[in-house]
Scaffold this motif. Structure first.
Motif, short mmCIF file in Angstrom:
data_model
loop_
_atom_site.label_atom_id
_atom_site.label_comp_id
_atom_site.label_asym_id
_atom_site.label_seq_id
_atom_site.Cartn_x
_atom_site.Cartn_y
_atom_site.Cartn_z
N ILE A 6 5.59 0.89 11.86
CA ILE A 6 5.15 -0.47 11.54
C ILE A 6 5.79 -0.88 10.22
N GLU A 7 5.77 0.05 9.27
CA GLU A 7 6.26 -0.26 7.94
C GLU A 7 6.66 1.03 7.25
N GLN A 8 7.61 0.92 6.31
CA GLN A 8 8.01 2.11 5.56
C GLN A 8 8.48 1.72 4.17
N TYR A 9 8.37 2.66 3.28
CA TYR A 9 8.87 2.44 1.93
C TYR A 9 9.47 3.74 1.40
N PHE A 10 10.69 3.67 0.91
CA PHE A 10 11.36 4.84 0.35
C PHE A 10 11.79 4.55 -1.08
N ARG A 11 11.76 5.55 -1.91
CA ARG A 11 12.40 5.44 -3.21
C ARG A 11 13.90 5.30 -2.96
N ILE A 56 0.85 -1.21 0.00
CA ILE A 56 0.00 0.00 0.00
C ILE A 56 0.88 1.25 0.00
N LEU A 57 1.90 1.25 0.87
CA LEU A 57 2.80 2.42 0.94
C LEU A 57 3.53 2.60 -0.39
N HIS A 58 3.96 1.49 -0.96
CA HIS A 58 4.63 1.46 -2.26
C HIS A 58 3.76 2.16 -3.31
N ARG A 59 2.49 1.79 -3.33
CA ARG A 59 1.54 2.34 -4.30
C ARG A 59 1.38 3.84 -4.11
N ILE A 60 1.24 4.27 -2.86
CA ILE A 60 1.06 5.71 -2.59
C ILE A 60 2.26 6.50 -3.11
N VAL A 61 3.46 6.02 -2.79
CA VAL A 61 4.68 6.75 -3.17
C VAL A 61 4.87 6.74 -4.68
N ASP A 62 4.71 5.57 -5.28
CA ASP A 62 4.99 5.46 -6.71
C ASP A 62 3.97 6.18 -7.58
N GLU A 63 2.74 6.28 -7.11
CA GLU A 63 1.72 6.95 -7.93
C GLU A 63 1.69 8.46 -7.72
N THR A 64 2.45 8.95 -6.73
CA THR A 64 2.49 10.40 -6.48
C THR A 64 3.69 11.01 -7.20
N PRO A 65 3.47 11.87 -8.18
CA PRO A 65 4.61 12.52 -8.82
C PRO A 65 5.42 13.31 -7.79
N LYS A 68 -2.37 15.15 -5.57
CA LYS A 68 -2.42 13.72 -5.89
C LYS A 68 -2.02 12.90 -4.66
N GLY A 69 -1.00 13.36 -3.95
CA GLY A 69 -0.56 12.66 -2.74
C GLY A 69 -1.67 12.61 -1.70
N ARG A 70 -2.36 13.75 -1.57
CA ARG A 70 -3.45 13.86 -0.60
C ARG A 70 -4.59 12.91 -0.98
N TYR A 71 -4.86 12.87 -2.26
CA TYR A 71 -5.92 11.99 -2.76
C TYR A 71 -5.57 10.52 -2.52
N LEU A 72 -4.31 10.17 -2.80
CA LEU A 72 -3.90 8.77 -2.63
C LEU A 72 -3.92 8.34 -1.16
N LEU A 73 -3.51 9.24 -0.28
CA LEU A 73 -3.56 8.92 1.16
C LEU A 73 -5.00 8.66 1.58
N LEU A 74 -5.90 9.47 1.06
CA LEU A 74 -7.32 9.31 1.38
C LEU A 74 -7.85 8.00 0.79
N GLY A 126 6.87 11.81 -5.28
CA GLY A 126 6.83 11.06 -4.03
C GLY A 126 8.20 10.54 -3.63
N ILE A 127 8.56 10.66 -2.36
CA ILE A 127 9.87 10.23 -1.87
C ILE A 127 9.75 8.97 -1.02
N GLY A 128 8.79 8.98 -0.10
CA GLY A 128 8.65 7.83 0.78
C GLY A 128 7.39 7.94 1.62
N ALA A 129 6.99 6.81 2.21
CA ALA A 129 5.82 6.81 3.09
C ALA A 129 6.10 5.90 4.27
N VAL A 130 5.52 6.25 5.40
CA VAL A 130 5.73 5.46 6.60
C VAL A 130 4.43 5.36 7.40
#
Lengths: 119, 119
Positions: free
Chosen positions: A29-34, A5-14, A102-108, A16-20
């Motif tokens: 709990i989990e994190q994903y970084f470019r 899920i975190l991967h998807r949020i980061v990769d689909e956000t132009p 887009k990031g805000r939308y994806l988080l939602l 995007g650097i990372g999500a945690v």
């Protein structure tokens, strides 16, 4: 599960650097970084976890209703936070020229999936 | 001068409740509220002034660059903050169904005027 899920949020956000996905206690709990992140999002989230707790507390004291979303823009980055439960939040970092909306939308959009996975 | 700018920001933002120009010490220079505000923005801003200072400090420690903008969404309201100088910020509150994007745009548009008036 969390990771994809975190991967998807980061990769689909132009931009995007990372999500945690993290607790207010600063433990993630989990994190994903470019790979080319250039920013330690985990450190950023730990530093802000405590501040988020204060924002939440202030919102309660002031009867503003539960905190849902916090965003911070600096000269170089965007930090977007969405509250998941009383204990956890998800944070996304973007480059300053990234697509905030887009990031805000994806988080939602992914909030429901994250909540389900947390339950 | 300050009052007419704050007035403009609030009145042109659909769902705008009030705006305040305040120092990080929680002392406001000027404020404007819709008569039917139903929320003491001054109290909200005072409560959040200290938290903003911490967000700013964290951004510096983490080398994120200077803080420019902070937004907080609760179940009932939006709180939008734009940093003016090292000492002052302007905060706008909207109803939860207000136009966040328009408020953000107006804060940005009027930031130059406020900075000029502060100088």
């Amino acid at each position: 599960m969390f990771n994809s899920i975190l991967h998807r949020i980061v990769d689909e956000t132009p931009g995007g650097i990372g999500a945690v996905l993290m607790g207010y206690d600063g433990i993630s709990i989990e994190q994903y970084f470019r790979p080319d992140a250039g920013l330690d999002l985990n450190l950023v989230a730990v530093e802000y976890a405590n501040i988020l707790k204060e924002i939440k507390k202030a919102a309660e004291i002031l009867h503003l209703g539960g905190m849902e979303e916090v965003s911070i823009r600096t000269e170089r980055f965007y930090l977007l936070v969405r509250i998941m439960t009383d204990d956890y939040f998800v944070a996304l970092t973007l480059q300053g020229d990234g697509n905030f909306g887009k990031g805000r939308y994806l988080l939602l959009r992914e909030a429901g999936n994250l909540k389900e996975a947390l339950a």
